[in-house]
Motif scaffolding. Sequence first.
Motif, PDB file in Angstrom:
ATOM      1  N   LYS A   1       0.828  -1.203   0.000  1.00 10.95           N
ATOM      2  CA  LYS A   1       0.000   0.000   0.000  1.00 10.95           C
ATOM      3  C   LYS A   1       0.867   1.258   0.000  1.00 10.95           C
ATOM      4  CE  LYS A   1      -3.834   2.157   2.445  1.00 10.95           C
ATOM      5  NZ  LYS A   1      -4.751   2.069   3.583  1.00 10.95           N
ATOM      6  N   ALA A   2       1.959   1.240   0.769  1.00 11.41           N
ATOM      7  CA  ALA A   2       2.846   2.397   0.859  1.00 11.41           C
ATOM      8  C   ALA A   2       3.767   2.518  -0.359  1.00 11.41           C
ATOM      9  CB  ALA A   2       3.684   2.308   2.133  1.00 11.41           C
ATOM     10  N   ASN A   3       3.957   1.419  -1.093  1.00 14.07           N
ATOM     11  CA  ASN A   3       4.867   1.393  -2.238  1.00 14.07           C
ATOM     12  C   ASN A   3       4.175   0.754  -3.441  1.00 14.07           C
ATOM     13  OD1 ASN A   3       7.597   2.128  -0.861  1.00 14.07           O
ATOM     14  ND2 ASN A   3       6.638   0.623   0.479  1.00 14.07           N
ATOM     15  N   PRO A   4       3.170   1.406  -3.993  1.00 16.00           N
ATOM     16  CA  PRO A   4       2.352   0.774  -5.039  1.00 16.00           C
ATOM     17  C   PRO A   4       3.106   0.474  -6.341  1.00 16.00           C
ATOM     18  CG  PRO A   4       1.773   3.088  -4.785  1.00 16.00           C
ATOM     19  CD  PRO A   4       2.717   2.752  -3.681  1.00 16.00           C
ATOM     20  N   ASP A   5       4.241   1.095  -6.568  1.00 19.84           N
ATOM     21  CA  ASP A   5       4.979   0.876  -7.816  1.00 19.84           C
ATOM     22  C   ASP A   5       6.147  -0.095  -7.653  1.00 19.84           C
ATOM     23  OD1 ASP A   5       3.314   2.685  -9.144  1.00 19.84           O
ATOM     24  OD2 ASP A   5       4.550   4.378  -8.503  1.00 19.84           O
ATOM     25  N   HIS A   6       6.124  -0.905  -6.612  1.00 25.00           N
ATOM     26  CA  HIS A   6       7.249  -1.781  -6.286  1.00 25.00           C
ATOM     27  C   HIS A   6       7.447  -2.916  -7.287  1.00 25.00           C
ATOM     28  CE1 HIS A   6       4.498  -4.881  -4.901  1.00 25.00           C
ATOM     29  NE2 HIS A   6       3.793  -3.878  -4.420  1.00 25.00           N
ATOM     30  N   GLY A   7       6.393  -3.462  -7.846  1.00 25.93           N
ATOM     31  CA  GLY A   7       6.500  -4.513  -8.851  1.00 25.93           C
ATOM     32  C   GLY A   7       6.585  -5.936  -8.323  1.00 25.93           C
ATOM     33  N   SER A   8       6.645  -6.134  -7.023  1.00 26.17           N
ATOM     34  CA  SER A   8       6.694  -7.485  -6.458  1.00 26.17           C
ATOM     35  C   SER A   8       5.314  -7.917  -5.981  1.00 26.17           C
ATOM     36  CB  SER A   8       7.672  -7.545  -5.280  1.00 26.17           C
ATOM     37  OG  SER A   8       8.990  -7.324  -5.718  1.00 26.17           O
ATOM     38  N   SER A   9       5.100  -9.221  -5.984  1.00 25.86           N
ATOM     39  CA  SER A   9       3.815  -9.757  -5.536  1.00 25.86           C
ATOM     40  C   SER A   9       3.779  -9.867  -4.007  1.00 25.86           C
ATOM     41  CB  SER A   9       3.575 -11.142  -6.140  1.00 25.86           C
ATOM     42  OG  SER A   9       4.459 -12.088  -5.559  1.00 25.86           O
ATOM     43  N   ARG A  10       2.591 -10.013  -3.483  1.00 25.51           N
ATOM     44  CA  ARG A  10       2.417 -10.199  -2.043  1.00 25.51           C
ATOM     45  C   ARG A  10       3.170 -11.446  -1.595  1.00 25.51           C
ATOM     46  NH1 ARG A  10      -2.654 -12.474   1.158  1.00 25.51           N
ATOM     47  NH2 ARG A  10      -2.471 -11.331   3.112  1.00 25.51           N
ATOM     48  N   PHE A  11       3.142 -12.482  -2.424  1.00 20.30           N
ATOM     49  CA  PHE A  11       3.830 -13.735  -2.107  1.00 20.30           C
ATOM     50  C   PHE A  11       5.336 -13.503  -1.951  1.00 20.30           C
ATOM     51  CE2 PHE A  11       6.047 -17.575  -3.541  1.00 20.30           C
ATOM     52  CZ  PHE A  11       5.549 -18.499  -2.636  1.00 20.30           C
ATOM     53  N   VAL A  12       5.933 -12.776  -2.882  1.00 22.15           N
ATOM     54  CA  VAL A  12       7.376 -12.509  -2.847  1.00 22.15           C
ATOM     55  C   VAL A  12       7.728 -11.669  -1.624  1.00 22.15           C
ATOM     56  CG1 VAL A  12       9.263 -11.294  -4.010  1.00 22.15           C
ATOM     57  CG2 VAL A  12       7.722 -12.755  -5.328  1.00 22.15           C
ATOM     58  N   ILE A  13       6.968 -10.626  -1.378  1.00 19.01           N
ATOM     59  CA  ILE A  13       7.256  -9.743  -0.245  1.00 19.01           C
ATOM     60  C   ILE A  13       7.093 -10.490   1.074  1.00 19.01           C
ATOM     61  CG2 ILE A  13       6.533  -7.652   0.977  1.00 19.01           C
ATOM     62  CD1 ILE A  13       5.779  -6.574  -1.860  1.00 19.01           C
ATOM     63  N   THR A  14       6.043 -11.304   1.187  1.00 21.19           N
ATOM     64  CA  THR A  14       5.844 -12.089   2.406  1.00 21.19           C
ATOM     65  C   THR A  14       7.016 -13.049   2.606  1.00 21.19           C
ATOM     66  OG1 THR A  14       3.445 -11.927   2.203  1.00 21.19           O
ATOM     67  CG2 THR A  14       4.276 -13.669   3.615  1.00 21.19           C
TER      68      THR A  14
END
Length: 61
Positions: free
Chosen positions: A27-40
């Motif tokens: 939400k804070a970094n909408p242009d990050h390009g990574s999926s929720r799965f990758v970030i988790t």
Amino acid sequence: MIQQQENEKTFVGRERQPQALADAWIKANPDHGSSRFVITGEINGAAYDANSRVKGLKGGG
């Protein structure tokens, strides 16, 4: 049986924490390009690494 239920509740709660952190980061970094799965996965990896380091400290875990 009660202990198993408590363990399951704890596990589910701990699984949701990194997911909530990932959602907040997305939400804070909408242009990050990574999926929720990758970030988790990255959050879980960082937590695991931190736990390993703590166990290596004098008096740790």
